[in-house]
Each structure stands twice: as structure tokens, then as C-alpha cells.
Design an enzyme around this catalytic site. Structure first.
Site, mmCIF file in Angstrom:
data_model
loop_
_atom_site.group_PDB
_atom_site.id
_atom_site.type_symbol
_atom_site.label_atom_id
_atom_site.label_comp_id
_atom_site.label_asym_id
_atom_site.label_seq_id
_atom_site.Cartn_x
_atom_site.Cartn_y
_atom_site.Cartn_z
ATOM 1 C CB CYS A 121 -0.928 0.202 1.055
ATOM 2 S SG CYS A 121 -2.471 1.183 0.941
ATOM 3 C CG HIS A 225 -3.397 -3.379 3.381
ATOM 4 N ND1 HIS A 225 -2.471 -2.912 4.312
ATOM 5 C CD2 HIS A 225 -3.811 -2.026 2.745
ATOM 6 C CE1 HIS A 225 -2.390 -1.626 4.293
ATOM 7 N NE2 HIS A 225 -3.040 -1.209 3.393
ATOM 8 C CD GLU A 227 -1.114 -6.182 5.560
ATOM 9 O OE1 GLU A 227 -1.622 -5.100 5.692
ATOM 10 O OE2 GLU A 227 -1.007 -6.268 4.264
#
Length: 250
Positions: A121, A225, A227
Site C-alpha cells: 500500500c 493489503h 496481510e
């Protein structure tokens, strides 16, 4: 890497943090370095040892990288438009020039050392700005149909879009597919990639969503993102990154 840390049985991965004023028992605005736990968990699950990095002075970047086998430049506030030669048009928020300067120094040093690097990001964005790339301060002025971040957590985390990868790219190989559904947690985007970078992923409306470094530097950047995606396939990206850190270890 410094001989002091060679005994570590896991590759040491530096993760940049973000400085915020948050309410704590000390007051309504406590100056803190912060990071989402998902970054740490993703690195640990992939076999790495996370090391959290503050916003230090740029000249300290080489000393930090002396400790590390890999670098993850995380999300955070917007990149300051002055960092890519523009004036803030009132559409860039939570900017911190000192954070930009330190992260740019980290990235330049990582390039010199060919240290495996992953940008997520904001990390993807500063990765491009560090090498003379530019950004759109409001992506919806050019891409009006891209999902819009309305600022509510429950809304933001429910937004997604499709990304297509170049067939010969690292990400197509990592994911075993040339398309992927990803989350939408951004209101800015890359306009032009930095020198020495190749676009390898695009949204359906043409936004550059992923890049890889040219040459022999293993460096990747993604706009989404990974994660935060509850999908086992995302583990492959972090596993690939940690494997590269192992291979590059001195």
C-alpha cells in the site's frame, strides 16, 4: 549482515511503522509508533523474525539495514506530495515528510545492497516515489469507477476489486494465476512507476496495482493489503519473500 546476528535461526525482516497520536491512559493524544499485528503475524507464519523500525533520520538507514535480511515497507498515511514534486491539493492526508525521507533512504540503501524488499500500500507508493515515480492525489478523478474508500472500517474492509498480472511476472508465478481478487483500502494510486521498475499488475480500470524491480534486485510492491486477506494463497507471497531473504543472507 552483522556477525552479531548470524546466530539467528530465522531471517530478520524489518517492518516500517507509522507514527500516530492515539488515546491511551496517558491522554487523548499519545505519540506512538504503530503497526497492524497482521504484518507481524504474516512474517512469523512465513518463517521470518519481525523487527519493527521507527522513523529514524535518513543517515541511519545503512545501520538499520546492517541488521536485516529483508525489508517490508508497510502501509500508513499518504505520501507527502512534496516528495514527488507536487503541492498538496488538500487530498493527501496524515502526511509525514520525515517518514518519507527515512523510507526513501531505506529503499535506496536496500537497492544498493540488493536486499529483498516488499512494499505494501503506502510502502508500494513510496517505493515508486523513491525512484522518481509520481502519484495521483485522488485516484477517483481519473478512475471514477474504482471502489471508493468511505472511511468507515466495516465498509473499507468489505471493498474489493480484481487485479490482473502479467503472465511472465513473479506474482503470476507466486499465486499460480494471472488474476486475483484483492481488498480496496486506498484513495490514491501510482501515476508513473519509478526508474528501474516494471508494472506487473493492473486493476480492471487500468490502475497500476503491482510492480517488480528490474535486474537482480528482488523487490515487489502491491497496492492492496495481502496481510489483511483471510486467504491461504496470500501466505505464498510472504513465503516467497522470506525464502528470498534466506537466499540472500550473508
Amino acid at each position: 549482515m552483522s556477525t552479531t546476528y548470524k546466530h539467528s535461526k530465522k531471517p530478520l525482516i524489518g517492518i516500517t511503522t507509522w507514527r500516530r497520536d492515539l488515546p491511551t491512559f496517558l491522554g487523548e493524544k499519545t505519540d506512538l509508533y504503530t503497526i497492524g499485528p497482521e504484518y507481524v503475524e504474516a512474517i512469523e507464519e512465513a518463517g521470518g523474525m519481525p523487527i519493527l523500525l521507527p522513523h529514524a533520520k535518513p543517515e541511519a538507514a545503512p545501520m538499520y539495514l546492517d541488521l536485516l535480511d529483508g525489508l517490508l515497507v508497510s502501509g500508513g498515511g499518504d505520501v507527502d506530495p512534496s516528495s514527488y514534486g507536487q503541492t498538496n491539493a488538500g487530498k493527501s492526508y496524515d502526511v509525514k515528510p520525515s517518514a518519507d525521507a527515512f523510507e526513501i533512504a531505506l529503499l535506496h540503501e536496500a537497492y544498493k545492497r540488493k536486499l529483498p524488499t516488499l512494499g505494501i500500500c503506502r510502502g508500494f507508493q513510496i517505493m515508486q516515489v523513491a525512484f522518481e515515480g509520481t502519484m495521483l492525489q485522488d485516484l477517483h478523478e481519473v478512475f471514477p469507477f474504482h471502489p471508493k474508500n468511505e472511511g468507515k472500517p466495516e465498509y473499507i474492509l468489505s471493498q474489493n476489486h480484481t487485479v490482473s498480472f502479467a503472465e511472465d511476472s513473479i506474482l503470476a508465478d507466486v499465486y499460480g494465476s494471472v488474476t486475483r481478487t484483492v481488498n480496496t483500502i486506498h484513495h490514491q494510486c501510482i501515476q508513473t512507476v519509478g526508474d528501474g521498475w516494471t508494472p506487473i499488475g493492473w486493476s480492471e480500470d487500468g490502475i497500476i496495482e503491482a510492480v517488480q524491480a528490474s535486474g537482480d534486485w528482488l523487490a515487489l510492491g502491491v497496492q492492496w493489503h495481502p496481510e489483511k486477506l483471510k486467504d491461504e494463497a496470500e501466505h505464498k507471497l510472504f513465503a516467497y519473500f522470506i525464502q528470498a531473504a534466506w537466499k540472500g543472507r550473508k
